[in-house]
Design an enzyme around this catalytic site. Structure first.
Site: not given
Length: 376
Positions: A24, A118-119
Site C-alpha cells: 500500500d 496504489d495498492e
C-alpha cells in the site's frame, strides 16, 4: 457490508503455506505531488477539487493530522485545516507511477492482484528472485520502489489476504509488518473491530452495543449468534476473527463496480435511520472511488426487507460522479418512492457502476448535476 463475501472465507482446504504481501503506497497522490513540487513538502496537501463543493481525493500525512481525509468535501477540509494546500489531480502521472510500481512487482511474481493504482496483493509463495522468505521479498520491493520512484510504500506480510491487508496499515507510513501463521490470532485479538475490513462505523457501533469491542471479543461469539445478529455478514465476521481466509490472489481481477452494504441488528423503519445507513455506504464507496481514481455514471441501491424480499433501484446520471455528496443524494432519491416502508429493512446498500477513469472525474461536483446537498 463492504468486504469479501463470506463464502470466499470458507475453510474449504488447507492453507497450503501461502505467502501473501499487501503493498500500500503511503498517501499516494499527495506524495507524488510533494515529490514533484518541493514547495509542498512538509505541508498539509489535499489532492482534489478546489471549490467548496469539490471532494478530496487524497490527503498528505500532514493534512491527516487535522482530520482531513479522502472523500471529504473540500469546504469541510479547508475549515479543518485553514492552511491546506489544494492540488488538482494528475491521473496520467499517477497511472505512470503505478505502472512503474507494477513493473517492479512483476520482477518478483506473476501473481499480482491490483486493488487500485496504489495498492495490490502479491502471492510470493514462489518468487522469481529466489528469496528465502516473503519478508525479504517485501523489503526488496519497498527498497526498489523508493529508489526508482522516490516514494515510500508500506507492506503487510502474512499467510492470507485478510491479515496481510490489516498488517500493511499497522506501521504506516513507510512500515513493514509481518504476521506469521502462529501469530494470526494474537495479532487480531487486540484490534478494534472497526479496524476489520468490512466493518463500517454503523456496524462497529452495533457490535459495541453487543459488547464486541475487539477481535478477541468477536472470536468469542458463536457462528449462530453472529448469523442471527448480522445475517450473511455473520459468517464473514466469524471466520475473519479466526484468521481464516482462503481467497487466492487473482491476477485477472477487474472491478466493475464499487459497493457497500450493511445488514442491521434491528430492522429499520424510520427515514432518518435509513438515510444514515445510505450516508455511511455512500461515504465508503466515495472513499474507494477517490483512492482508485474511478467515477461512475450509474448509482444503485439494494434494499432487503425483513422477509428477505430484495429490491434494487438504479439511476444513470448524465456525467460520472465519485463524491459522497452525489452518491448520497441520488441514493435518497432512489429510496423515496419505496417509503414509507411497510416492513422493516434488514439490509441497505449503495453501488457505483458504469465505471471509468480520467482527470475530470473527481472534479465533477454535486452542483454540476443539480444534486446539491449541504454538508453538515
Amino acid at each position: 457490508m463492504d468486504g469479501p463475501e463470506p463464502s470466499s472465507f470458507e475453510p474449504t482446504a488447507a492453507e497450503g503455506g501461502r505467502k501473501i504481501i499487501h503493498i500500500d503506497m503511503d498517501a499516494f497522490y499527495a506524495s507524488v505531488e510533494q515529490r514533484d513540487d518541493p514547495s509542498l513538502r512538509g505541508k498539509p496537501v489535499a489532492v482534489g477539487g478546489t471549490r467548496e463543493r469539490g471532494v478530496v481525493a487524497a490527503a498528505s500525512y500532514e493534512a491527516r493530522r487535522f482530520g482531513v481525509r479522502s472523500a471529504m468535501a473540500s469546504g469541510l477540509a479547508r475549515r479543518l485545516c485553514p492552511d491546506l494546500l489544494f492540488v488538482r489531480p494528475r491521473f496520467e502521472v499517477y497511472r505512470e507511477v503505478s505502472r512503474q510500481i507494477h513493473e517492479i512487482f512483476a520482477e518478483f511474481t506473476d501473481l499480482i492482484e491490483p486493488l487500485s493504482l496504489d495498492e495490490a496483493y502479491l502471492d510470493v509463495t514462489s518468487n522469481h528472485q529466489g528469496a528465502a522468505t516473503a519478508t525479504e521479498v517485501a523489503r526488496m520491493i519497498r527498497a526498489r520502489i523508493k529508489a526508482e520512484t522516490g516514494l515510500t510504500a508500506s507492506a503487510g506480510v502474512s499467510y492470507n489476504k485478510f491479515i496481510a491487508k490489516l498488517a500493511s496499515d499497522h506501521n504506516k507510513p513507510d512500515g513493514l509488518c509481518v504476521v506469521r501463521p502462529d501469530q494470526g490470532l494474537a495479532f487480531l485479538a487486540p484490534l478494534a473491530v472497526g479496524r476489520f475490513h468490512g466493518v463500517g462505523p454503523v456496524t462497529a457501533a452495533r457490535m459495541e452495543k453487543l459488547g464486541i469491542h475487539t477481535g478477541a471479543d468477536l472470536r468469542r461469539c458463536s457462528r449462530e449468534f453472529l448469523a442471527q445478529q448480522f445475517g450473511k455478514s455473520g459468517d464473514y465476521f466469524y471466520l475473519a476473527a479466526r484468521a481464516i481466509d482462503h481467497r487466492p490472489v487473482r491476477p485477472d481481477r477487474v472491478r466493475k463496480s464499487i459497493g457497500s452494504e450493511n445488514t442491521f441488528f434491528h430492522d429499520l423503519f424510520a427515514h432518518d435511520d435509513l438515510a444514515a445507513a445510505l450516508r455511511e455506504s455512500s461515504d465508503t464507496v466515495a472513499r474507494h472511488a477517490a483512492r482508485t481514481g474511478k467515477a461512475g455514471r450509474t448509482v444503485s441501491i439494494k434494499l432487503r426487507y425483513a422477509d428477505f424480499r430484495t429490491l434494487t433501484r438504479a439511476r444513470t446520471l448524465p456525467a460520472p460522479v465519485s463524491d459522497a455528496d452525489s452518491l448520497y443524494r441520488t441514493a435518497l432519491e432512489l429510496l423515496a418512492p419505496l417509503e414509507p416502508v411497510e416492513q422493516g429493512v434488514r439490509l441497505l446498500g449503495v453501488t457505483l457502476s458504469n465505471l471509468g477513469e480520467g482527470e475530470e472525474e473527481l472534479s465533477v461536483t454535486a452542483e454540476q448535476l443539480a444534486l446539491a446537498l449541504e454538508w453538515a
